[in-house]
Design a protein around this motif. Structure first.
Motif, short mmCIF file in Angstrom:
data_model
loop_
_atom_site.label_atom_id
_atom_site.label_comp_id
_atom_site.label_asym_id
_atom_site.label_seq_id
_atom_site.Cartn_x
_atom_site.Cartn_y
_atom_site.Cartn_z
N MET A 131 -3.93 -12.97 -5.41
CA MET A 131 -5.33 -12.77 -4.78
C MET A 131 -6.44 -13.12 -5.74
O MET A 131 -6.35 -12.94 -6.82
CB MET A 131 -5.49 -11.29 -3.95
N GLU A 132 -7.57 -13.55 -5.35
CA GLU A 132 -8.78 -13.48 -6.08
C GLU A 132 -9.42 -12.37 -6.20
O GLU A 132 -9.25 -11.70 -5.04
CB GLU A 132 -9.63 -14.72 -5.52
N ASP A 133 -9.79 -11.78 -7.22
CA ASP A 133 -10.31 -10.39 -7.37
C ASP A 133 -11.71 -10.49 -7.20
O ASP A 133 -12.88 -10.28 -7.81
CB ASP A 133 -10.33 -9.88 -8.83
N ASN A 134 -12.08 -10.43 -5.80
CA ASN A 134 -13.49 -10.48 -5.28
C ASN A 134 -13.55 -9.43 -4.29
O ASN A 134 -13.56 -9.86 -3.00
CB ASN A 134 -13.71 -12.04 -4.64
N PHE A 135 -13.96 -8.27 -4.52
CA PHE A 135 -14.25 -6.83 -3.79
C PHE A 135 -14.96 -6.42 -4.05
O PHE A 135 -15.11 -5.09 -4.79
CB PHE A 135 -12.77 -6.40 -3.59
N PRO A 136 -16.41 -6.51 -3.70
CA PRO A 136 -17.57 -5.88 -4.03
C PRO A 136 -17.69 -4.48 -3.69
O PRO A 136 -18.32 -3.67 -4.38
CB PRO A 136 -18.92 -6.72 -3.61
N GLN A 137 -17.12 -4.05 -2.84
CA GLN A 137 -17.06 -2.65 -2.36
C GLN A 137 -15.82 -1.99 -2.65
O GLN A 137 -15.49 -0.83 -2.22
CB GLN A 137 -17.02 -2.50 -0.80
N GLY A 138 -15.17 -2.59 -3.71
CA GLY A 138 -13.93 -1.68 -4.34
C GLY A 138 -12.79 -2.53 -3.50
O GLY A 138 -12.75 -2.86 -2.41
N ARG A 139 -11.54 -1.96 -4.20
CA ARG A 139 -10.17 -2.34 -3.59
C ARG A 139 -9.41 -1.39 -4.05
O ARG A 139 -9.43 -0.61 -5.22
CB ARG A 139 -9.99 -3.72 -3.69
N PRO A 140 -8.08 -1.06 -3.50
CA PRO A 140 -6.91 -0.09 -3.92
C PRO A 140 -6.41 -0.93 -5.23
O PRO A 140 -6.32 -2.37 -5.43
CB PRO A 140 -5.87 -0.33 -2.67
N ARG A 141 -5.83 -0.27 -6.18
CA ARG A 141 -5.18 -0.94 -7.29
C ARG A 141 -3.90 -1.47 -7.11
O ARG A 141 -2.90 -1.10 -7.72
CB ARG A 141 -5.00 0.21 -8.47
N LEU A 142 -3.91 -2.52 -6.29
CA LEU A 142 -2.55 -3.11 -6.05
C LEU A 142 -1.89 -3.79 -7.15
O LEU A 142 -0.59 -3.96 -7.19
CB LEU A 142 -2.82 -4.22 -4.95
N GLU A 143 -2.71 -4.18 -8.23
CA GLU A 143 -2.11 -4.82 -9.61
C GLU A 143 -0.88 -3.52 -9.80
O GLU A 143 0.04 -4.24 -10.68
CB GLU A 143 -2.86 -5.12 -10.54
N GLU A 144 -1.09 -2.30 -9.70
CA GLU A 144 -0.12 -1.29 -10.32
C GLU A 144 1.05 -1.43 -9.65
O GLU A 144 2.26 -1.02 -9.98
CB GLU A 144 -0.46 0.06 -9.74
N VAL A 145 1.24 -2.36 -8.34
CA VAL A 145 2.51 -2.36 -7.49
C VAL A 145 2.86 -4.05 -7.48
O VAL A 145 3.59 -4.25 -6.46
CB VAL A 145 2.53 -1.56 -6.29
N GLY A 146 2.23 -4.68 -8.33
CA GLY A 146 3.03 -6.04 -8.30
C GLY A 146 2.21 -7.18 -7.65
O GLY A 146 2.64 -8.31 -7.90
N VAL A 147 0.91 -6.79 -7.27
CA VAL A 147 -0.04 -7.94 -6.77
C VAL A 147 -0.69 -8.67 -7.98
O VAL A 147 -0.95 -8.08 -8.88
CB VAL A 147 -0.86 -7.22 -5.77
N LEU A 177 0.75 -1.19 0.03
CA LEU A 177 0.06 -0.05 0.06
C LEU A 177 0.86 1.39 -0.02
O LEU A 177 0.57 2.26 -0.73
CB LEU A 177 -0.95 -0.08 1.17
N ASP A 178 1.96 1.21 0.67
CA ASP A 178 2.93 2.38 0.64
C ASP A 178 3.48 2.69 -0.73
O ASP A 178 3.61 3.69 -1.42
CB ASP A 178 4.11 2.09 1.47
#
Length: 488
Positions: free
Chosen positions: A264-280, A46-47
């Motif tokens: 991770m599975e992409d299962n976040f109905p209320q949204g999530r941070p765009r962690l794919e931008e930092v390697g997730v 997240l940082d």
């Protein structure tokens, strides 16, 4: 210099500091369990994301349900919830200060503040690192145990929960009553199917007091599975002294290896941070990554741990440099673990093993053998026993894994071969010592631990191999026995 937001601009130039204003972040994630792993893993991802200028409304609020959590809260609040994270590479160290956390909920016995924070609409994800043994799984059945006293207490008094799962149930009930959409529950613990295990714990707790609510949770709340990875040693005086070298006074400094991974599975109905931008990595195939990591890395830790301890090693890299321990690690992995692991897009099993070999051998990390030996009663059934079961079913070798199990038993007898006492190193240590001592003369007593071995306890092939190795360990010693295994 005491770590804090007002001292960030005075740290040594080699310390990476946030490129964003921590005071401008807003809450989005409530995380329970602020140990070293979380602060070196999720908080660092997240940082990194916040450093790109994105998703500043997804900051972490810390929380806990144990007495130690109150001490961690006091320490972190005193330094504005900042964490010193020092990456330890073979060629040098890279210190940074992570600022993704902005607050820490007050820790109380009935968890009122925790439930209140979970109930806030801004809390869209509740994440957890509560250890492998913190999910109230019955080791005999491998499923959630609703009869555990902690859980039955939450069932009897759901308005004053004592566990994190009871708190989640109370908060979801309150959100449902006000029409607030449910948050996503995201386990970041190192257990197979961690999302499914967490769903069972939450719904099982709810069912004790409100079956209809339990059904609603099962239908409406997301519990994505994930795989997490980063070697993160415990903090001691050496780690605090290392931070001080960079002018930082941080009593809960975290050190870690440079490598990290999060799938991770992409299962976040209320949204999530765009962690794919930092390697997730977001994928529906988490279980393939998870199986590779748990069998090869976590199983590998167990393979080197007990052999290393009994051969006098104190650090993981020292064990990997020991020809017998390293040879044992490679032979067991290649012949008995890798045949039951499928490739993932980034790695074949053999390539992943080479990566793990390199990571375990990193001399900078200073991961202790004692830490790797910790909590075998919870780790063996997750990391070693499945590979033995697969080998027996497929008719492939299991001799090395049987020797690993015998080495664990020998370690649990409570003394090294020179008579040095081994300090308690398992939640069930006293029972393990008594059983391991008795198993010296009657090895079958060790295998009667159904909570560890399950059906393996009655498998003649495994029992024969285990008995042979344990008897030889007591009669001949670890060095002779491991040498004999390596020589075939």
């Amino acid at each position: 210099m005491k770590l804090g937001r007002n001292t960030l601009d005075r740290l040594a130039p080699e310390v990476a500091v946030p490129r964003y204003d921590p005071a401008a972040l807003s809450h989005g994630i409530l995380h329970v369990g602020l140990g070293n792993f979380h602060r070196a893993h999720q908080a660092v991802y997240l940082d990194d994301l916040f450093n790109t200028g994105r998703d500043h409304d997804w900051a972490i609020t810390g929380a806990g349900v144990r007495p130690n959590d109150a001490r961690m809260r006091e320490t972190l609040l005193a330094q504005d919830c900042l964490s010193t994270v020092i990456e330890m590479g073979p060629d040098g160290v890279q210190p940074r200060v992570a600022a993704a956390m902005i607050d820490f909920v007050e820790v109380e016995a009935a968890n009122g503040p925790l439930v209140a924070k979970m109930t806030e609409p801004a809390t869209r994800i509740v994440s957890l690192t509560v250890t492998e043994g913190g999910y109230y799984v019955d080791p005999t059945t491998g499923t959630f145990d609703p009869s555990h006293p902690d859980i039955t207490a939450d069932g009897a008094a759901p308005e004053a929960p004592e566990t994190v799962f009871g708190a989640i149930v109370a908060a979801l009930k309150a959100r449902r009553a006000t029409g607030t959409p449910p948050f996503t529950v995201m386990s970041c613990d190192n257990i197979p199917g961690n999302g499914d295990v967490t769903r069972d714990a939450v719904t099982g707790t709810a069912r004790l007091s409100d079956p209809e609510l339990a059904d609603w949770i099962a239908a409406q709340v997301a519990f994505p599975n994930s795989m997490v990875d980063r070697i993160t040693p415990a903090t001691g005086e050496a780690e605090r002294a290392l931070a001080a070298r960079f002018g930082i006074d941080d009593p809960v400094t975290v050190t870690c290896e440079p490598f990290r991974q999060w799938v991770m599975e992409d299962n976040f109905p209320q949204g999530r941070p765009r962690l794919e931008e930092v390697g997730v990595t977001f994928t529906p195939d988490v279980h393939a990554y998870e199986r590779m990591k748990i069998r090869i890395l976590n199983g590998g830790h167990a393979i080197i741990a007990y052999a290393g301890a009994l051969l006098g090693c104190t650090l993981a890299d020292e064990a990997m440099a020991h020809p017998l321990v390293h040879g044992f690690f490679r032979k067991v992995e290649q012949e008995e673990v890798l045949p039951h692991v499928a490739p993932v897009p980034e790695f074949t099993p053999a390539a992943y093993l080479d990566l793990i070999d390199e990571r375990f051998s990193n001399p900078a990390v200073k991961d202790t053998i004692r830490r790797l030996c910790l909590d075998g009663s919870n780790r063996q059934p997750k990391f070693i026993v499945p590979s033995i079961s697969d080998g027996l079913a497929a008719g492939t070798p299991i001799a090395g894994l049987a020797l690993e199990s015998a080495l664990w038993c020998r370690y649990c007898a409570g003394t090294l071969e020179d008579g040095t006492a081994i300090g308690p190193n398992d939640p069930d240590w006293n029972n393990l010592v008594a059983r391991a001592t008795a198993a010296r003369d009657t090895p079958a007593l060790w295998l009667e631990q159904r909570a560890v071995y399950g059906a393996l306890a009655g498998d003649a092939r495994f029992a024969e191999a285990f008995t042979r190795w344990l008897t030889r360990l007591w009669n001949e010693g670890t060095e002779t026995v491991v040498t004999s295994y390596l020589e075939g």
